[in-house]
Each structure stands twice: as C-alpha cells, then as structure tokens.
Design a protein around this motif. Sequence first.
Motif, PDB file in Angstrom:
ATOM      1  N   ASN A  40       0.818  -1.215   0.000  1.00 29.60           N
ATOM      2  CA  ASN A  40       0.000   0.000   0.000  1.00 29.60           C
ATOM      3  C   ASN A  40       0.854   1.267   0.000  1.00 29.60           C
ATOM      4  OD1 ASN A  40      -2.487  -1.294  -0.097  1.00 29.60           O
ATOM      5  ND2 ASN A  40      -2.473  -1.612   2.108  1.00 29.60           N
ATOM      6  N   ILE A  41       2.102   1.147   0.366  1.00 25.99           N
ATOM      7  CA  ILE A  41       3.027   2.284   0.259  1.00 25.99           C
ATOM      8  C   ILE A  41       3.080   2.740  -1.194  1.00 25.99           C
ATOM      9  CG2 ILE A  41       5.456   2.985   0.428  1.00 25.99           C
ATOM     10  CD1 ILE A  41       5.670   0.945   2.790  1.00 25.99           C
ATOM     11  N   VAL A  42       3.206   1.773  -2.085  1.00 31.63           N
ATOM     12  CA  VAL A  42       3.307   2.066  -3.512  1.00 31.63           C
ATOM     13  C   VAL A  42       2.002   2.681  -4.025  1.00 31.63           C
ATOM     14  CG1 VAL A  42       3.709   1.061  -5.794  1.00 31.63           C
ATOM     15  CG2 VAL A  42       5.009   0.233  -3.820  1.00 31.63           C
ATOM     16  N   VAL A  43       0.867   2.161  -3.571  1.00 27.77           N
ATOM     17  CA  VAL A  43      -0.430   2.680  -4.018  1.00 27.77           C
ATOM     18  C   VAL A  43      -0.623   4.120  -3.539  1.00 27.77           C
ATOM     19  CG1 VAL A  43      -2.938   2.374  -3.867  1.00 27.77           C
ATOM     20  CG2 VAL A  43      -1.451   0.384  -4.159  1.00 27.77           C
ATOM     21  N   LEU A  44      -0.300   4.393  -2.286  1.00 28.70           N
ATOM     22  CA  LEU A  44      -0.411   5.761  -1.771  1.00 28.70           C
ATOM     23  C   LEU A  44       0.453   6.726  -2.572  1.00 28.70           C
ATOM     24  CD1 LEU A  44      -0.279   5.128   2.072  1.00 28.70           C
ATOM     25  CD2 LEU A  44      -2.131   6.278   0.872  1.00 28.70           C
ATOM     26  N   MET A  45       1.674   6.311  -2.827  1.00 28.31           N
ATOM     27  CA  MET A  45       2.578   7.157  -3.605  1.00 28.31           C
ATOM     28  C   MET A  45       2.024   7.379  -5.010  1.00 28.31           C
ATOM     29  SD  MET A  45       6.216   5.535  -2.386  1.00 28.31           S
ATOM     30  CE  MET A  45       7.122   6.365  -3.668  1.00 28.31           C
ATOM     31  N   ILE A 149       3.680   6.640   7.062  1.00 28.74           N
ATOM     32  CA  ILE A 149       4.938   7.345   7.345  1.00 28.74           C
ATOM     33  C   ILE A 149       5.966   7.044   6.263  1.00 28.74           C
ATOM     34  CG2 ILE A 149       6.905   7.443   8.943  1.00 28.74           C
ATOM     35  CD1 ILE A 149       4.836   7.064  11.240  1.00 28.74           C
ATOM     36  N   VAL A 150       6.092   5.769   5.919  1.00 25.25           N
ATOM     37  CA  VAL A 150       7.057   5.380   4.884  1.00 25.25           C
ATOM     38  C   VAL A 150       6.680   6.003   3.534  1.00 25.25           C
ATOM     39  CG1 VAL A 150       8.035   3.436   3.599  1.00 25.25           C
ATOM     40  CG2 VAL A 150       7.707   3.251   6.074  1.00 25.25           C
ATOM     41  N   ALA A 151       5.390   5.960   3.187  1.00 28.11           N
ATOM     42  CA  ALA A 151       4.937   6.543   1.917  1.00 28.11           C
ATOM     43  C   ALA A 151       5.208   8.046   1.879  1.00 28.11           C
ATOM     44  CB  ALA A 151       3.448   6.269   1.707  1.00 28.11           C
ATOM     45  N   TYR A 152       4.988   8.717   2.991  1.00 25.83           N
ATOM     46  CA  TYR A 152       5.230  10.162   3.044  1.00 25.83           C
ATOM     47  C   TYR A 152       6.701  10.474   2.764  1.00 25.83           C
ATOM     48  CZ  TYR A 152       6.095  14.795   4.837  1.00 25.83           C
ATOM     49  OH  TYR A 152       6.518  16.091   4.952  1.00 25.83           O
ATOM     50  N   PHE A 153       7.595   9.787   3.465  1.00 29.39           N
ATOM     51  CA  PHE A 153       9.027  10.082   3.294  1.00 29.39           C
ATOM     52  C   PHE A 153       9.536   9.689   1.912  1.00 29.39           C
ATOM     53  CE2 PHE A 153       9.013  10.337   7.977  1.00 29.39           C
ATOM     54  CZ  PHE A 153       9.572  11.591   8.091  1.00 29.39           C
ATOM     55  N   LEU A 154       9.072   8.567   1.388  1.00 30.34           N
ATOM     56  CA  LEU A 154       9.496   8.171   0.041  1.00 30.34           C
ATOM     57  C   LEU A 154       8.963   9.135  -1.009  1.00 30.34           C
ATOM     58  CD1 LEU A 154       9.150   4.283   0.158  1.00 30.34           C
ATOM     59  CD2 LEU A 154      11.255   5.627   0.077  1.00 30.34           C
ATOM     60  N   THR A 155       7.720   9.544  -0.866  1.00 34.38           N
ATOM     61  CA  THR A 155       7.142  10.492  -1.825  1.00 34.38           C
ATOM     62  C   THR A 155       7.868  11.826  -1.758  1.00 34.38           C
ATOM     63  OG1 THR A 155       4.998   9.421  -1.632  1.00 34.38           O
ATOM     64  CG2 THR A 155       5.010  11.628  -2.580  1.00 34.38           C
ATOM     65  N   ASP A 156       8.196  12.247  -0.560  1.00 38.57           N
ATOM     66  CA  ASP A 156       8.939  13.501  -0.392  1.00 38.57           C
ATOM     67  C   ASP A 156      10.285  13.432  -1.112  1.00 38.57           C
ATOM     68  OD1 ASP A 156       9.189  16.137   0.860  1.00 38.57           O
ATOM     69  OD2 ASP A 156      10.777  15.203   2.080  1.00 38.57           O
ATOM     70  N   ARG A 157      10.932  12.288  -1.067  1.00 35.02           N
ATOM     71  CA  ARG A 157      12.229  12.120  -1.735  1.00 35.02           C
ATOM     72  C   ARG A 157      12.088  11.981  -3.251  1.00 35.02           C
ATOM     73  NH1 ARG A 157      15.228  14.093   1.994  1.00 35.02           N
ATOM     74  NH2 ARG A 157      15.512  12.809   3.821  1.00 35.02           N
ATOM     75  N   LEU A 158      11.018  11.323  -3.695  1.00 32.92           N
ATOM     76  CA  LEU A 158      10.836  11.069  -5.125  1.00 32.92           C
ATOM     77  C   LEU A 158      10.088  12.177  -5.846  1.00 32.92           C
ATOM     78  CD1 LEU A 158       9.937   7.272  -5.108  1.00 32.92           C
ATOM     79  CD2 LEU A 158      12.090   8.326  -5.786  1.00 32.92           C
ATOM     80  N   GLU A 159       9.424  13.031  -5.122  1.00 33.06           N
ATOM     81  CA  GLU A 159       8.589  14.066  -5.746  1.00 33.06           C
ATOM     82  C   GLU A 159       9.327  14.914  -6.777  1.00 33.06           C
ATOM     83  OE1 GLU A 159       5.251  17.320  -4.412  1.00 33.06           O
ATOM     84  OE2 GLU A 159       6.658  16.579  -2.916  1.00 33.06           O
ATOM     85  N   PRO A 160      10.584  15.263  -6.573  1.00 29.94           N
ATOM     86  CA  PRO A 160      11.264  16.054  -7.605  1.00 29.94           C
ATOM     87  C   PRO A 160      11.362  15.349  -8.968  1.00 29.94           C
ATOM     88  CG  PRO A 160      12.470  16.174  -5.543  1.00 29.94           C
ATOM     89  CD  PRO A 160      11.397  15.147  -5.360  1.00 29.94           C
TER      90      PRO A 160
END
Length: 172
Positions: A40-45, A149-160
């Motif tokens: 679900n981390i991947v789905v949220l992202m 939490i994991v999805a938030y931090f990964l998305t924050d890193r990948l968003e650029p």
Amino acid sequence: MAKKISFCALFSVLALAISYFERLIPPLVALPGIKLGLANIVVLMAVYLFGARYALMISLTRIGLSALLFGDLNSLFYSICGGLLSFAVICLLFRTGLFGFVGISAAGGVAHNTGQLFASWIFLSSKAVWGYFPVLLLSGVLTGIVTGIVAYFLTDRLEPLFKPVDNPLQKE
C-alpha cells in the motif's frame, strides 16, 4: 505520457515484489490474517504522484498477479474486496485535502480489513467473523500508520522526479 506509463509499470513491479516479500514474513500465531500491507506504500505514492486512474491500475495489477503467482481464487477474492474498498477510501480522503499520508493510510488499512471481513462474511455465511473486527481495526490503524509514514518520506524524496497532480483524482 510514456514516462508516466513506464513509471507505473515500475511501481506495479515494485508492489508485486513487496507483496512477495511480505508473504515470506511468518504470520503472527496469535493474530492470524494480519499483515503489514507494505504494498500500500506504492499505491499511496501512486495516487499522489500519478493520480487515481494510474494508481488503480497499479493496485489491480499487483492484486491480480499476486493471486496468480502466489495465491488462488480465494486470495484474489479477499484481496479484491479489501483492495477496492481501501482504494476508494484512500481516493476519497485524498480528494478532501483534509488528511495527510498517515491519516489516509490508517483509514485505508481499516477499510482493507473491513473489505476482507465482508468477503469472509459472504464466503463463510457467518456473522461470527465480525467478532474479529476489533483486532483488525487496531491492526489496520497501526499498520496504516507505519505504511503512511514510509509513503510520506518516500514520496517527499521522489517528488522532484515527478510532477504531482494537483488533484489526485483529476482526469488528464
């Protein structure tokens, strides 16, 4: 568009790999049926980065391939029921803009477990399955918090790398 489709394919493979990894983790003996829901981390992202339509395709691809490769028709039925209800709740809460990743993920975790309980109720024709709801409610919230939490931090890193959509549910 081709770049987005390529990333969606990559996200689908990542979600499938995470599902396989999660199957290798032994279930808790005292609490059967409880999993972390790491895919679900991947789905949220994906909802945030690509929009609901692409995220739904990623989720359904993962569910279908996971059942085909690692499960059976029962696992497909349970996963579809939980996955679709969870996805609907995630999209609805993203649309409101009132909740962050953690709250949305926790609600999605609870919705997933609720969808699977509905599947059990239908499959077993017994109301007794609802006695397990308090346990699944708590586990859905706790695992949802972790995945959020994991999805938030990964998305924050990948968003650029991506141009996130303003409204995750908008059509292109």
